[in-house]
Write a protein that holds these residues in place. Structure first.
Motif, PDB file in Angstrom:
ATOM      1  N   ASN A   1     -17.614  -2.826 -12.538  1.00 45.81           N
ATOM      2  CA  ASN A   1     -16.212  -3.074 -12.234  1.00 45.81           C
ATOM      3  C   ASN A   1     -15.730  -2.125 -11.148  1.00 45.81           C
ATOM      4  O   ASN A   1     -15.851  -0.898 -11.290  1.00 45.81           O
ATOM      5  N   GLN A   2     -15.239  -2.648 -10.032  1.00 46.25           N
ATOM      6  CA  GLN A   2     -14.750  -1.793  -8.937  1.00 46.25           C
ATOM      7  C   GLN A   2     -13.271  -2.094  -8.697  1.00 46.25           C
ATOM      8  O   GLN A   2     -12.874  -3.253  -8.567  1.00 46.25           O
ATOM      9  N   TYR A   3     -12.501  -1.022  -8.582  1.00 44.35           N
ATOM     10  CA  TYR A   3     -11.071  -1.166  -8.317  1.00 44.35           C
ATOM     11  C   TYR A   3     -10.692  -0.564  -6.971  1.00 44.35           C
ATOM     12  O   TYR A   3     -11.276   0.428  -6.514  1.00 44.35           O
ATOM     13  N   ASN A   4      -9.635  -1.129  -6.411  1.00 42.69           N
ATOM     14  CA  ASN A   4      -9.032  -0.554  -5.212  1.00 42.69           C
ATOM     15  C   ASN A   4      -8.093   0.577  -5.640  1.00 42.69           C
ATOM     16  O   ASN A   4      -7.344   0.436  -6.586  1.00 42.69           O
ATOM     17  N   GLY A   5      -8.166   1.679  -4.940  1.00 42.56           N
ATOM     18  CA  GLY A   5      -7.309   2.814  -5.294  1.00 42.56           C
ATOM     19  C   GLY A   5      -5.970   2.669  -4.622  1.00 42.56           C
ATOM     20  O   GLY A   5      -5.734   3.166  -3.518  1.00 42.56           O
ATOM     21  N   SER A   6      -5.079   1.876  -5.245  1.00 44.82           N
ATOM     22  CA  SER A   6      -3.830   1.553  -4.533  1.00 44.82           C
ATOM     23  C   SER A   6      -2.680   2.440  -5.002  1.00 44.82           C
ATOM     24  O   SER A   6      -1.535   2.126  -4.832  1.00 44.82           O
TER      25      SER A   6
ATOM     26  N   PRO B   1      -0.082   6.586 -12.910  1.00 42.00           N
ATOM     27  CA  PRO B   1       0.755   5.502 -12.382  1.00 42.00           C
ATOM     28  C   PRO B   1       1.294   4.620 -13.497  1.00 42.00           C
ATOM     29  O   PRO B   1       0.833   4.709 -14.642  1.00 42.00           O
ATOM     30  N   ASP B   2       2.241   3.760 -13.180  1.00 45.43           N
ATOM     31  CA  ASP B   2       2.721   2.798 -14.191  1.00 45.43           C
ATOM     32  C   ASP B   2       2.315   1.392 -13.756  1.00 45.43           C
ATOM     33  O   ASP B   2       1.635   1.229 -12.744  1.00 45.43           O
ATOM     34  N   GLY B   3       2.661   0.387 -14.578  1.00 46.85           N
ATOM     35  CA  GLY B   3       2.356  -1.006 -14.213  1.00 46.85           C
ATOM     36  C   GLY B   3       0.857  -1.283 -14.210  1.00 46.85           C
ATOM     37  O   GLY B   3       0.086  -0.671 -14.942  1.00 46.85           O
ATOM     38  N   ASN B   4       0.465  -2.203 -13.300  1.00 49.92           N
ATOM     39  CA  ASN B   4      -0.923  -2.670 -13.215  1.00 49.92           C
ATOM     40  C   ASN B   4      -1.878  -1.505 -12.976  1.00 49.92           C
ATOM     41  O   ASN B   4      -2.964  -1.423 -13.524  1.00 49.92           O
ATOM     42  N   ASN B   5      -1.433  -0.555 -12.174  1.00 49.44           N
ATOM     43  CA  ASN B   5      -2.299   0.589 -11.873  1.00 49.44           C
ATOM     44  C   ASN B   5      -2.503   1.477 -13.103  1.00 49.44           C
ATOM     45  O   ASN B   5      -3.484   2.209 -13.199  1.00 49.44           O
ATOM     46  N   ARG B   6      -1.608   1.406 -14.064  1.00 43.10           N
ATOM     47  CA  ARG B   6      -1.758   2.217 -15.272  1.00 43.10           C
ATOM     48  C   ARG B   6      -2.994   1.786 -16.040  1.00 43.10           C
ATOM     49  O   ARG B   6      -3.781   2.593 -16.541  1.00 43.10           O
TER      50      ARG B   6
ATOM     51  N   LEU C   1     -12.648   1.766  -4.372  1.00 41.47           N
ATOM     52  CA  LEU C   1     -12.662   1.701  -2.911  1.00 41.47           C
ATOM     53  C   LEU C   1     -11.286   2.090  -2.405  1.00 41.47           C
ATOM     54  O   LEU C   1     -10.296   1.995  -3.138  1.00 41.47           O
ATOM     55  N   ASN C   2     -11.270   2.584  -1.177  1.00 40.36           N
ATOM     56  CA  ASN C   2     -10.019   2.977  -0.507  1.00 40.36           C
ATOM     57  C   ASN C   2      -9.356   4.191  -1.130  1.00 40.36           C
ATOM     58  O   ASN C   2      -8.178   4.439  -0.898  1.00 40.36           O
ATOM     59  N   VAL C   3     -10.125   4.970  -1.904  1.00 40.98           N
ATOM     60  CA  VAL C   3      -9.664   6.308  -2.293  1.00 40.98           C
ATOM     61  C   VAL C   3     -10.363   7.260  -1.337  1.00 40.98           C
ATOM     62  O   VAL C   3     -11.598   7.313  -1.303  1.00 40.98           O
ATOM     63  N   VAL C   4      -9.603   7.983  -0.503  1.00 36.84           N
ATOM     64  CA  VAL C   4     -10.220   8.751   0.586  1.00 36.84           C
ATOM     65  C   VAL C   4      -9.625  10.147   0.630  1.00 36.84           C
ATOM     66  O   VAL C   4      -8.429  10.321   0.357  1.00 36.84           O
ATOM     67  N   GLY C   5     -10.468  11.117   0.948  1.00 36.09           N
ATOM     68  CA  GLY C   5     -10.023  12.510   1.056  1.00 36.09           C
ATOM     69  C   GLY C   5     -10.683  13.310  -0.056  1.00 36.09           C
ATOM     70  O   GLY C   5     -10.774  12.847  -1.195  1.00 36.09           O
TER      71      GLY C   5
ATOM     72  N   GLU D   1     -12.543  -6.066  -7.334  1.00 39.21           N
ATOM     73  CA  GLU D   1     -11.131  -6.453  -7.416  1.00 39.21           C
ATOM     74  C   GLU D   1     -10.850  -7.901  -7.804  1.00 39.21           C
ATOM     75  O   GLU D   1      -9.817  -8.450  -7.410  1.00 39.21           O
ATOM     76  N   SER D   2     -11.749  -8.525  -8.606  1.00 39.30           N
ATOM     77  CA  SER D   2     -11.339  -9.838  -9.126  1.00 39.30           C
ATOM     78  C   SER D   2     -10.971  -9.717 -10.599  1.00 39.30           C
ATOM     79  O   SER D   2     -10.402 -10.655 -11.173  1.00 39.30           O
ATOM     80  N   TYR D   3     -11.288  -8.595 -11.237  1.00 40.22           N
ATOM     81  CA  TYR D   3     -11.004  -8.333 -12.641  1.00 40.22           C
ATOM     82  C   TYR D   3     -11.699  -9.335 -13.563  1.00 40.22           C
ATOM     83  O   TYR D   3     -11.463  -9.344 -14.776  1.00 40.22           O
ATOM     84  N   CYS D   4     -12.574 -10.167 -13.021  1.00 32.72           N
ATOM     85  CA  CYS D   4     -13.233 -11.172 -13.868  1.00 32.72           C
ATOM     86  C   CYS D   4     -14.267 -10.523 -14.783  1.00 32.72           C
ATOM     87  O   CYS D   4     -14.323 -10.788 -15.980  1.00 32.72           O
TER      88      CYS D   4
END
Ligand code: GLC
Length: 736
Positions: free
Chosen positions: A28-33, A41-46, A61-65, A300-303
């Motif tokens: 399972n891979q998530y975007n770091g939004s 975080p709250d909501g979906n990111n929680r 992905l997209n978590v940088v630094g 990122e399809s959460y399937c």
């Protein structure tokens, strides 16, 4: 598959400890939004945050630094039961913060060392900023400049594309994936994404087995043979089956036939998109189809996270299939040294010293110079003199500091490129007057990765000022082309000429001052018929990255002798597309002897490109001797050697890309009229002559024939040598 036994033992040991949920978590891979360094975080990111802590996420992905990645890594490692580290992926496509030419531009260098070094610098910078995995190289062969992602690949040829793909994989991955300055590479998009009908992004690709095997797959196979750690699948369907759910591609060919031991990441949401394709009725079915077809990780399809457990419990997916996917993912994480040190890529000190350094910028300038293609130089108007001139720079890209950074720009600093105007001013002496007039607009509004580019179509407000400047100038440098947000993902176009009012501006300036040099900045081949017909000098500079202006000035003023060659054909009209040099002859290739229309042609345009694949001029003049061939007969286990002498008759040292093509005259399937089978970029001093030789063996002549096997077929061949795919000398030999 040459596996590291020590790693395999560790993988098996860990796998045995894992619950089914934990195994699925690795897939399972998530975007770091959200700001992972901030509060929960709250909501979906929680939910994502909580799953990170419970080992239900394998990658971000997209978590940088260095700092952000450290914080996200800690969430997984310090809270989950087994503390399995995350792998952090990012689109490091042509540089991280030091930006190199867009990949199509860099490919025009035909300089494999330069291309490898470019990827190495990108790896050094991104690995200092938390990134251990790039979603590159993109190796999609493409023949249609309407497709926005043509900028991201290596052009139309599988041989050149394969060599460049390997150089990029080697640059990213280095000799030791765990050395902390290398990153896992990702060959994408598997497969046929570049064959989208009409060049419309994400569109249907319908290719036959022979095109798949002989054109599309070779660069991927080259990456696998070079040890690429991961593969990304594609959004498109191929012949009715979406790539993400395509078992023939991902299991039969990639994992079985080729022995790929890394893992397959889906493209963004592509598993769930099989519903829209009409291939899956819901996420549950999509997950079953994708995982059984060999898609190992879900971007990122959460399937997967919501379906795989139930599918295993219902017996629709074997747990051994899950184990195979997780084994592959853990293997790459061990190879990257993430288990030994989950914070290996979070080096705050290195992030300060190794990113966007002066040394890296110098390398970027050199790679950029080598990527520039001189398309026309009548009356040797170029190189320009550095003194005693009044130089006008006119056009919307003349002082642009952002467009040269291209699309897919990772952590580029907005408006940080050296503009053409700055590069010229850096170059010339005090006695040279350099003035700028924009002439017309380019684009406005939200110029970024996500949204449609807002081109300024009709804007002649700056014409008067530009014309006035042209009158008083000795030479006019016209900086024309595309905004970088006209190419890249989701940026297909039906027209590929100069956008907006640029052509009108050019014609108005041409009426006043014929001493024009066009400097093109673009991400795709453009139609340039009027320009070729009327303007003495044309320089193709693509989008050259951070050092664009300096690199272009190096060429314009002769401090670097242009050596680039086109990796794509430039059409005369968009209606010719798809257009490529390695086309099939057809049954009616020649003009009808009685002038009738019954032959393969357009009634309103030539078949040939305006500028052919492999084409590029130099300030030197390279003469080719009559080539020689060691024999006109070659046995299956023998070889033929082709040699040619190349003389630099010019006054300046230069580099020439000597190219070798073949034609297999008769095959069990039809063969292209030309196929690149060798090239060598040679430095030749003024007045010097060098001999360039190529050796052809039967494996160089092999292809997947009618029976599906990869072999050379007996028969007659033509072999061609030259400085591009059109202007060549021909010889023949027979393979017996
Ligand atoms: C995009 C692209 C793919 C990229 C991924 C992550 O949609 O198709 O090339 O690596 O998503 O950004």
């Amino acid at each position: 598959m040459n596996l590291d036994i020590d790693i395999e033992k560790k993988v098996e040991k860990l796998l045995k400890k894992m619950t089914l949920e934990e195994k699925i978590g690795q897939m399972n891979q998530y975007n770091g939004s959200w700001d992972v360094t901030g509060p929960a975080p709250d909501g979906n990111n929680r939910e994502k945050y909580d799953q990170l802590k419970s080992g239900m996420v394998g990658s971000m992905l997209n978590v940088v630094g260095a700092n952000a990645v450290r914080e996200a890594q800690k969430l997984a490692v310090e809270n989950s039961r087994l503390g399995i580290p995350l792998i952090f992926g990012y689109d490091v496509i042509h540089g991280f913060q030091t930006i190199f030419p867009v990949p199509l531009g860099e490919s025009a260098s035909w300089d494999l060392e330069a291309i490898e070094l470019s990827a190495k610098v990108a790896a050094k910078e991104s690995s200092a900023s938390g990134i251990s995995w790039t979603f590159a190289p993109m190796v999609d062969i493409n023949r249609d400049a309407r497709w926005g992602r043509v900028m991201e690949g290596a052009g139309e040829d599988p041989y050149l594309g394969s060599k460049i793909a390997v150089a990029r994989v080697n640059g990213f991955q280095g000799n030791d994936l765990s050395d902390g300055e290398s990153i896992a590479a990702c060959a994408k998009h598997f497969a046929a994404y570049g064959f989208a009908e009409s060049g419309r992004d994400y569109n249907t690709a319908d290719v036959g087995e022979h095109t798949l095997r002989n054109v599309i797959l070779p660069p991927f196979k080259a990456c696998i043979d070079a040890g690429v750690a991961t593969v990304m699948n594609a959004f498109n369907e191929i012949g009715g089956i979406p790539a993400t759910g395509n078992k023939y591609l991902q299991r039969d060919i990639l994992k079985e036939e080729w022995g790929f031991d890394g893992f397959v990441i889906s493209d963004w949401g592509s598993i769930g998109e099989m519903i829209a394709h009409g291939y899956s009725k819901d996420c549950m079915q999509a997950s079953e189809q994708a995982v059984n077809a060999g898609s190992d990780m879900d971007m990122e399809s959460y399937c997967y996270i919501n379906s795989l457990k139930q599918l295993v419990e219902e017996g629709k997916v074997e747990e051994s299939t899950i184990d195979d996917a997780v084994r592959r993912i853990l293997r790459v994480k061990y190879k990257l040294g993430l288990f030994e040190n989950p914070y290996l890529y979070c080096d705050l000190e290195r992030e300060k010293t190794d990113v966007y350094s002066k040394e890296n910028l110098e390398i970027a300038r050199d790679v950029a110079r080598k990527s520039i293609v001189l398309l026309k130089n009548e009356m040797d108007i170029l190189p320009l003199k550095k003194s005693g001139k009044k130089i006008a720079v006119i056009g919307p890209l003349g002082n642009h500091k952002d467009a040269p950074l291209g699309s897919w720009r990772a952590k580029a600093i907005e408006n940080s490129a050296v503009s053409l105007l700055e590069g010229i001013k850096n170059k010339v002496g005090e006695d040279v007057e350099v003035k700028y007039a924009q002439g017309c607009g380019l684009s406005q509004g939200k110029r970024n990765f996500l949204f449609e580019v807002d081109l300024i179509e009709e804007d002649k407000s700056g014409f008067a000022e530009a014309k006035k400047l042209a009158v008083e100038s000795d030479v006019v440098i016209m900086a024309l082309g595309e905004d970088c947000w006209q190419t890249g993902e989701g940026r297909s176009q039906t027209e590929i000429g100069l956008p907006g009012s640029q052509m009108d501006l050019l014609k108005e300036i041409h009426k006043i001052n014929k001493n024009i040099v066009i400097v093109l900045m673009n991400g795709r081949p453009l139609t340039l018929n009027w320009e070729e017909e009327n303007v003495p000098a044309i320089v193709e500079t693509w989008q050259l990255g951070s050092e664009a202006g300096n690199a272009i000035a190096d060429v314009l003023f002769g401090d670097y002798n242009p050596s680039g060659k086109l990796p794509v054909s430039f059409p005369r009209a968009v209606g010719q597309l798809p257009l490529y040099y390695n086309y099939k002859n057809t049954g009616r290739p020649d003009k009808h002897p009685e002038g009738m229309v019954f032959w393969s042609h357009f009634t309103d345009e030539e078949n040939t490109p305006l500028y052919p694949f492999g084409y590029g001029l130099s300030y030197s003049k390279f003469d080719y001797s009559k080539p020689t061939i060691s024999s006109n007969n070659m046995s299956m286990n023998g070889s033929v050697k082709i040699s040619v002498e190349v003389s630099n008759k010019g006054a300046v040292d230069g580099a020439e890309v000597v190219q070798l093509y073949i034609r297999d005259l008769i095959g069990t399937i039809t063969r292209p009229v030309k196929e690149l089978k060798g090239f060598e970029k040679v430095q030749i001093k003024a007045g010097e002559t060098k001999t360039v030789s190529f050796e052809l063996k039967q494996e160089d002549l092999a292809f997947y024939g009618a029976d599906g096997t990869f072999k050379a077929e007996e028969g007659d061949f033509e072999v061609f040598v030259g400085g591009n795919s059109r202007d060549v000398q021909k010889m023949t030999f027979s393979l017996k």
